[in-house]
Design a protein around this motif. Structure first.
Motif, mmCIF file in Angstrom:
data_model
loop_
_atom_site.group_PDB
_atom_site.id
_atom_site.type_symbol
_atom_site.label_atom_id
_atom_site.label_comp_id
_atom_site.label_asym_id
_atom_site.label_seq_id
_atom_site.Cartn_x
_atom_site.Cartn_y
_atom_site.Cartn_z
ATOM 1 N N UNK A 197 -4.497 3.677 -1.469
ATOM 2 C CA UNK A 197 -3.246 3.283 -0.824
ATOM 3 C C UNK A 197 -3.168 3.789 0.600
ATOM 4 N N UNK A 198 -3.668 5.015 0.834
ATOM 5 C CA UNK A 198 -3.644 5.578 2.183
ATOM 6 C C UNK A 198 -4.574 4.811 3.120
ATOM 7 N N UNK A 199 -5.768 4.443 2.627
ATOM 8 C CA UNK A 199 -6.709 3.676 3.455
ATOM 9 C C UNK A 199 -6.109 2.323 3.835
ATOM 10 N N UNK A 200 -5.526 1.626 2.867
ATOM 11 C CA UNK A 200 -4.894 0.335 3.154
ATOM 12 C C UNK A 200 -3.711 0.496 4.098
ATOM 13 N N UNK A 201 -2.997 1.593 3.936
ATOM 14 C CA UNK A 201 -1.846 1.869 4.793
ATOM 15 C C UNK A 201 -2.268 1.964 6.254
ATOM 16 N N UNK B 63 8.216 7.094 4.166
ATOM 17 C CA UNK B 63 8.194 7.113 5.636
ATOM 18 C C UNK B 63 6.776 7.018 6.190
ATOM 19 N N UNK B 64 5.797 6.914 5.311
ATOM 20 C CA UNK B 64 4.404 6.820 5.767
ATOM 21 C C UNK B 64 4.155 5.622 6.683
ATOM 22 N N UNK B 65 4.753 4.433 6.413
ATOM 23 C CA UNK B 65 4.528 3.318 7.344
ATOM 24 C C UNK B 65 4.942 3.636 8.774
ATOM 25 N N UNK B 66 6.145 4.210 8.951
ATOM 26 C CA UNK B 66 6.593 4.558 10.297
ATOM 27 C C UNK B 66 5.651 5.579 10.948
ATOM 28 N N UNK B 67 5.233 6.567 10.161
ATOM 29 C CA UNK B 67 4.392 7.620 10.712
ATOM 30 C C UNK B 67 3.048 7.076 11.180
ATOM 31 N N UNK B 68 2.394 6.292 10.344
ATOM 32 C CA UNK B 68 1.062 5.778 10.676
ATOM 33 C C UNK B 68 1.145 4.763 11.812
ATOM 34 N N UNK B 69 2.132 3.859 11.751
ATOM 35 C CA UNK B 69 2.291 2.859 12.808
ATOM 36 C C UNK B 69 2.552 3.529 14.156
ATOM 37 N N UNK B 70 3.450 4.515 14.172
ATOM 38 C CA UNK B 70 3.786 5.188 15.433
ATOM 39 C C UNK B 70 2.613 6.000 15.964
ATOM 40 N N UNK C 228 0.752 6.890 -6.645
ATOM 41 C CA UNK C 228 -0.381 7.783 -6.859
ATOM 42 C C UNK C 228 -0.042 9.230 -6.538
ATOM 43 N N UNK C 229 0.706 9.437 -5.442
ATOM 44 C CA UNK C 229 1.071 10.803 -5.052
ATOM 45 C C UNK C 229 2.024 11.419 -6.070
ATOM 46 N N UNK D 184 0.827 -1.207 0.000
ATOM 47 C CA UNK D 184 0.000 0.000 0.000
ATOM 48 C C UNK D 184 0.862 1.259 0.000
ATOM 49 N N UNK D 185 2.022 1.216 0.673
ATOM 50 C CA UNK D 185 2.930 2.368 0.656
ATOM 51 C C UNK D 185 3.455 2.621 -0.751
ATOM 52 N N UNK D 186 3.756 1.555 -1.477
ATOM 53 C CA UNK D 186 4.220 1.690 -2.857
ATOM 54 C C UNK D 186 3.130 2.291 -3.734
#
Length: 344
Positions: free
Chosen positions: A202-206, A71-78, A46-47, A39-41
């Motif tokens: 992708x953002x929703x799945x992320x 870096x979106x995975x780290x941001x959302x997870x944290x 898309x962005x 999803x990050x890919x």
């Protein structure tokens, strides 16, 4: 003897339950990581394509949009971990990802294809990375990251990004901008409607994958009796750094060394300032004493080593295969250090 047998027999159901919980949690973490990386890919694609349609300069796409996306995975997870009362997982994810980025990702990338540093922007950001790491050490020294300190991190991040973008856009053409255009040339051909679909889907799945990953990581920590900080520093940190690993290896194989190094430097700045800042803004983070003497120390030493590699030669820096192997050994040694100290 009977009492011993009864006690032993009584342990099996408990052991079975623990084993089942760990297996379920591991499955959740693995599924979450796979969906998170994919999803990050999609989100980055898309962005980037959306930005091309609105004539955003390539350098801006590379430094902001792609930098934020990887870096979106780290941001959302944290953010999710902190909001659910697990700030240790958030902090471990950010600092562990920084160590993984330099030691493992750059190590593997340089081992496959030596990296040369051409971009003046990246050479200017290396000392900034060292200064930001020193700021992180100062903040965790008292054992807590307060809301005020978190907002300071976010403020520094905004100022740093503004300065970097200004320097990049006002100066002469930089090799990083050229490599970004070549790397994401296919994004220019993506229809705007499709780009917007992947951006939002992708953002929703992320977010959904991050929630699953956090749930599994916390369950593993509870089942094994280890802190969520350790899980964040190891499993979650490596998992959320997979997008940087993939993009850096692909870029290096294409001869686009500045993108490979830019991914790591940008991600580490984002993690230290924005990811920790967002997590600390949601809930104050209590910092265990070992974080300063082990994790931040390792983070600073690796940042200093990267500066030496980036500046040591006249004209350009270079990370060769021997140094790549050395970085990988540093990652293995750090991981063993974390596991041994957590066991003790």
């Amino acid at each position: 003897m009977v009492s011993i047998l009864r006690a032993t027999a009584g342990c099996y159901p408990a052991q079975t339950r623990v084993r089942s919980r760990v297996m379920i949690a591991l499955a959740a973490v693995l599924i979450g990581l796979v969906v998170l990386v994919w999803s990050a890919d999609r989100f980055v694609s898309g962005a980037a394509a959306t930005a091309w349609h609105f004539n955003v300069p390539p350098l801006l796409i590379g430094m902001v949009i792609i930098g934020f996306g990887t870096s979106a995975p780290e941001m959302v997870v944290s953010a999710i971990a902190s909001s659910q009362g697990n700030p240790g997982l958030a902090l471990g994810n950010a600092y562990g990802s920084n160590i993984t980025n330099i030691a493992l990702i750059l190590g593997v990338t340089a081992l496959l294809s030596p990296l040369a540093v051409h971009s003046q922007i990246l050479r200017k950001e290396l000392p900034v990375l060292l200064a930001v790491t020193a700021l992180a050490a100062w903040q965790v020294a008292d054992g807590v990251i307060t809301h005020v300190e978190a907002f300071v991190l976010l403020g520094v991040f905004v100022l740093l990004m503004s300065w970097t973008i200004y320097q990049g856009l006002r100066g002469p053409a930089d090799t990083l901008a050229t490599e970004v255009r070549a790397e994401h040339e296919s994004a220019e051909n993506m229809a705007l409607g499709r780009a917007l679909f992947w951006l939002f889907f992708g953002l929703v799945l992320l977010v959904a994958a991050s929630r699953l990953l956090v749930w599994g990581a916390v369950l593993i920590a509870q089942s094994l009796g280890v802190s969520d900080l350790v899980i964040g520093l190891t499993i979650v940190a490596v998992g959320t750094s997979l997008p940087e690993l993939a993009s850096s290896v692909i870029a290096a194989r294409k001869g686009e060394s500045d993108i490979a190094l830019g991914n790591v430097i940008g991600s580490n700045l984002f993690n230290t300032l924005a990811v920790v800042g967002i997590a600390g803004g949601i809930a104050e983070i209590t910092v265990p004493p070992e974080v300063l003497g082990r994790d931040v120390l390792s983070m600073g030493a690796l940042a200093l080593l990267l500066c030496v590699m980036g500046y040591r030669r006249r004209g350009q820096g270079r990370i060769n295969r021997v140094e790549g192997a050395l970085l990988i050994l540093c990652f293995v040694a750090y991981t063993c250090w974390v596991l041994l100290t957590s066991a003790a």
